[in-house]
Design a protein around this motif. Structure first.
Motif, mmCIF file in Angstrom:
data_model
loop_
_atom_site.group_PDB
_atom_site.id
_atom_site.type_symbol
_atom_site.label_atom_id
_atom_site.label_comp_id
_atom_site.label_asym_id
_atom_site.label_seq_id
_atom_site.Cartn_x
_atom_site.Cartn_y
_atom_site.Cartn_z
ATOM 1 N N VAL A 1 0.855 -1.188 0.000
ATOM 2 C CA VAL A 1 0.000 0.000 0.000
ATOM 3 C C VAL A 1 0.888 1.234 0.000
ATOM 4 O O VAL A 1 1.701 1.426 0.902
ATOM 5 C CB VAL A 1 -0.920 0.034 1.238
ATOM 6 C CG1 VAL A 1 -1.777 1.292 1.215
ATOM 7 C CG2 VAL A 1 -1.808 -1.185 1.273
ATOM 8 N N THR A 2 0.755 2.042 -1.036
ATOM 9 C CA THR A 2 1.540 3.270 -1.113
ATOM 10 C C THR A 2 0.920 4.322 -0.203
ATOM 11 O O THR A 2 -0.202 4.174 0.270
ATOM 12 C CB THR A 2 1.552 3.814 -2.549
ATOM 13 O OG1 THR A 2 0.209 3.904 -2.996
ATOM 14 C CG2 THR A 2 2.313 2.904 -3.464
ATOM 15 N N SER B 1 -3.687 4.263 -3.861
ATOM 16 C CA SER B 1 -3.531 3.863 -5.258
ATOM 17 C C SER B 1 -4.715 3.030 -5.719
ATOM 18 O O SER B 1 -4.607 1.828 -5.902
ATOM 19 C CB SER B 1 -2.267 3.052 -5.445
ATOM 20 O OG SER B 1 -1.223 3.647 -4.774
ATOM 21 N N VAL B 2 -5.844 3.699 -5.840
ATOM 22 C CA VAL B 2 -7.038 3.053 -6.373
ATOM 23 C C VAL B 2 -7.634 4.007 -7.393
ATOM 24 O O VAL B 2 -7.246 5.177 -7.456
ATOM 25 C CB VAL B 2 -8.077 2.763 -5.259
ATOM 26 C CG1 VAL B 2 -7.741 1.498 -4.504
ATOM 27 C CG2 VAL B 2 -8.190 3.928 -4.298
ATOM 28 N N TYR B 3 -8.571 3.502 -8.187
ATOM 29 C CA TYR B 3 -9.154 4.339 -9.235
ATOM 30 C C TYR B 3 -10.330 5.130 -8.671
ATOM 31 O O TYR B 3 -11.306 4.558 -8.195
ATOM 32 C CB TYR B 3 -9.589 3.473 -10.416
ATOM 33 C CG TYR B 3 -8.418 2.793 -11.055
ATOM 34 C CD1 TYR B 3 -7.617 3.484 -11.949
ATOM 35 C CD2 TYR B 3 -8.082 1.486 -10.729
ATOM 36 C CE1 TYR B 3 -6.506 2.880 -12.517
ATOM 37 C CE2 TYR B 3 -6.979 0.874 -11.298
ATOM 38 C CZ TYR B 3 -6.201 1.581 -12.195
ATOM 39 O OH TYR B 3 -5.095 0.980 -12.740
ATOM 40 N N ASP C 1 -12.551 6.829 -10.118
ATOM 41 C CA ASP C 1 -13.833 6.800 -10.838
ATOM 42 C C ASP C 1 -14.484 5.421 -10.823
ATOM 43 O O ASP C 1 -15.472 5.199 -11.508
ATOM 44 C CB ASP C 1 -13.662 7.310 -12.281
ATOM 45 C CG ASP C 1 -12.363 6.847 -12.906
ATOM 46 O OD1 ASP C 1 -11.677 6.005 -12.287
ATOM 47 O OD2 ASP C 1 -12.044 7.304 -14.011
ATOM 48 N N LEU C 2 -13.931 4.503 -10.024
ATOM 49 C CA LEU C 2 -14.572 3.197 -9.860
ATOM 50 C C LEU C 2 -15.066 3.075 -8.420
ATOM 51 O O LEU C 2 -14.528 3.714 -7.521
ATOM 52 C CB LEU C 2 -13.591 2.064 -10.141
ATOM 53 C CG LEU C 2 -13.030 1.928 -11.554
ATOM 54 C CD1 LEU C 2 -12.111 0.716 -11.627
ATOM 55 C CD2 LEU C 2 -14.140 1.810 -12.584
ATOM 56 N N PHE D 1 -8.436 -5.503 -9.316
ATOM 57 C CA PHE D 1 -7.123 -5.918 -8.815
ATOM 58 C C PHE D 1 -7.099 -7.426 -8.521
ATOM 59 O O PHE D 1 -6.071 -8.079 -8.703
ATOM 60 C CB PHE D 1 -6.731 -5.105 -7.581
ATOM 61 C CG PHE D 1 -6.286 -3.702 -7.914
ATOM 62 C CD1 PHE D 1 -5.096 -3.485 -8.570
ATOM 63 C CD2 PHE D 1 -7.072 -2.605 -7.594
ATOM 64 C CE1 PHE D 1 -4.674 -2.196 -8.905
ATOM 65 C CE2 PHE D 1 -6.668 -1.312 -7.908
ATOM 66 C CZ PHE D 1 -5.464 -1.112 -8.562
ATOM 67 N N SER E 1 -7.631 1.367 -0.493
ATOM 68 C CA SER E 1 -6.320 1.003 -1.018
ATOM 69 C C SER E 1 -5.729 -0.152 -0.213
ATOM 70 O O SER E 1 -5.121 -1.071 -0.772
ATOM 71 C CB SER E 1 -5.406 2.234 -0.953
ATOM 72 O OG SER E 1 -4.212 2.009 -1.631
ATOM 73 N N LEU E 2 -5.951 -0.103 1.088
ATOM 74 C CA LEU E 2 -5.472 -1.184 1.955
ATOM 75 C C LEU E 2 -6.180 -2.502 1.613
ATOM 76 O O LEU E 2 -5.558 -3.569 1.577
ATOM 77 C CB LEU E 2 -5.715 -0.798 3.419
ATOM 78 C CG LEU E 2 -5.395 -1.839 4.496
ATOM 79 C CD1 LEU E 2 -3.923 -2.208 4.449
ATOM 80 C CD2 LEU E 2 -5.751 -1.308 5.883
ATOM 81 N N VAL F 1 -7.190 -3.541 -1.162
ATOM 82 C CA VAL F 1 -6.589 -4.136 -2.368
ATOM 83 C C VAL F 1 -5.367 -4.974 -1.986
ATOM 84 O O VAL F 1 -5.156 -6.068 -2.505
ATOM 85 C CB VAL F 1 -6.200 -3.039 -3.382
ATOM 86 C CG1 VAL F 1 -5.402 -3.637 -4.525
ATOM 87 C CG2 VAL F 1 -7.441 -2.332 -3.905
#
Lengths: 245, 238
Positions: free
Chosen positions: B80-81, B85-87, B89-90, B99, B141-142, B144
């Protein structure tokens, strides 16, 4: 490379575009509106200038639009960290690139189907070759735009810079593609340059379909454009680094 | 030496003209390891090296006995950055499904639902990530990173800006994962998170200035922050 992952990327990109209604409408409606504008400009003039310029425009749209859309979206992937995350996962660089190419190829197919339908059905563009072949040229052209867009996004640090690549990469190709001055009537140096630019072949292919309709000539042009697209994707792949500074 | 999940020897990273990591050697074992230090001390660079996305000048980084970033590790290390780091618009669920497909996770639906539940985003699963709060986005993000039950989790400041209750829940999650055998490396610039870790690595200016359990590092100091200050001051004297 894995087909499942390529399709996962393509599906995701399409979902994102579908979610962005305004972009979707612009992608599909704008080319039709502009080609109608072109037809209207020549409506009161004698001759068949629309038949001469229309096909060129059909070749230029998918190229410009996909170039812009791709360079901005991949830049966003780079800056948001999603690209870094994907490259830390078991995703091949080609899966990523081909995923984008597939998604934008599909959008280009829809876009061209509409633009061709309007041109041929409503505006009376005379096409001597098979109409579906116009669509093939448009899709290959869009893939070319996607490939070059991916490539230049590596050299842009901001979306603002990415957009500036359009006048650099796209406009010279439009000027030299034969739309304004027939390619063989250009000064020799410019003709040589024109021969080295992919958009020239895309426009040639479109014009061939409307004119003499020699299908083998069309496929020859299409394969040149495809060659450029593949080279562009290869260059794009080289700019996708798993490890960055 | 199966005890070392992450083994770093003499790692040097230079960015531009600045030597961010002048030569770090460290081991990370199982459990929850906290990487603590002020912002700008090189934590993120170190974590990027562990994941294998950082260009390194020299030295070796091995995860589970393999060079960092090697193919076999890509579905075994979750990362996890610092920025989510997720989209945007989704939706949360769409992000996870995408992912999960990339990771080739089996039983996609179950894995996604489990990841969403772990970070307590059930109520927001169909919301577009761009509409979520900062804390919710970083939890997405986590989530993912939790997909596919990785053996190693590298989390760059995952708890920054979160509500204390949520922060407590996430630390509990990290320990649950660690109990199940995942090695968790968490960075933070907030020293009071130190006590929640099994082991600590204190970092300053690209170097590890102390490592061990929180109790050992604290010694007779008031808290970890105090211990950190003493370490820095002793060093200045020496």
């Amino acid at each position: 490379m894995s087909p499942t992952r390529t399709l996962a990327v393509a599906g995701r990109v399409l979902t994102q575009v579908r979610r962005d209604r305004r972009t979707l409408v612009m992608l599909l409606v704008l080319p039709c509106a502009l080609i109608t504008l072109l037809w209207w400009m020549f409506a009161d003039l004698p001759g068949n200038a629309f038949d001469r310029l229309g096909p060129g425009l059909l070749a230029i749209f998918p190229f410009i639009v996909m170039f812009l859309v791709t360079s901005v979206t991949t830049l966003r992937e780079r800056s948001s960290g999603t690209l870094e995350r994907l490259l830390a996962m078991p995703l091949g660089r080609l899966d990523f690139l081909l995923g984008y190419a597939v998604a934008f190829g599909i959008i280009a197919a829809l876009q061209s189907a509409l633009a061709v339908a309007v041109s041929v059905g409503l505006l009376g563009l005379d096409v001597n070759g098979p109409v579906w072949l116009l669509g093939v040229v448009a899709v290959v052209d869009a893939v070319l735009g996607t490939a070059l867009g991916l490539f230049v996004s590596a050299f842009a640090a901001t979306e603002f810079q990415a957009v500036q690549f359009m006048p650099l990469v796209v406009v010279p190709q439009i000027l030299l593609c034969g739309l304004f001055v027939a390619r063989d009537a250009l000064p020799p140096v410019l003709e040589v340059i024109s021969n080295a630019l992919p958009l020239s072949y895309a426009v040639d292919a479109m014009q061939e379909l409307v004119g003499a309709a020699d299908q083998s000539a069309v496929w020859g042009d299409v394969s040149v454009v495809l060659g450029f697209a593949v080279a562009g994707l290869a260059l794009g792949a080289a700019t996708l680094r798993r490890r960055t500074a | 030496m199966m005890n070392n999940v992450i083994a770093i020897v003499d790692l040097r990273v230079v960015r531009g003209t600045r030597e961010v990591l002048p030569g770090i050697t460290l081991d990370v074992g199982p459990g929850v390891t906290g990487l603590l230090g002020p912002s700008g001390c090189g934590k993120s660079t170190l974590m990027r090296s562990v994941v294998g996305v950082q260009e390194v000048r020299s030295g070796t980084v091995e995860i589970l006995g393999r060079p960092a970033g090697s193919k076999a590790l890509r579905d075994r290390v979750g990362y996890v950055t610092q920025t989510a780091s997720v989209y945007d618009d989704l939706s949360v669920a769409e992000n996870l499904r995408f992912f999960a497909r990339v990771l080739g996770v089996r039983d996609l639906d179950r894995a996604c639902e489990a990841a969403i539940a772990s970070v307590d985003l059930d109520d927001h699963r169909d919301q577009v990530v761009g509409d979520l709060s900062g804390g919710q986005r970083s939890r997405a993000s986590l989530a993912v990173a939790l997909l596919g039950a990785p053996d190693v989790l590298v989390l760059d400041e995952p708890t920054v800006g979160l509500d204390p209750v949520l922060r407590r829940d996430l630390w509990a999650l990290f320990h649950r994962l660690a109990d199940d055998g995942t090695a968790v490396l968490v960075s933070s610039h907030v020293m009071d998170e130190a006590e929640r870790c099994d082991r600590l690595l204190l970092m300053r200016e690209g170097r590890i200035i102390a490592h061990g359990t929180p109790a050992v590092i604290r010694g007779d100091a008031r808290d970890i922050e105090d211990a950190f200050l003493r370490l820095v001051e002793n060093e200045a004297v020496a």
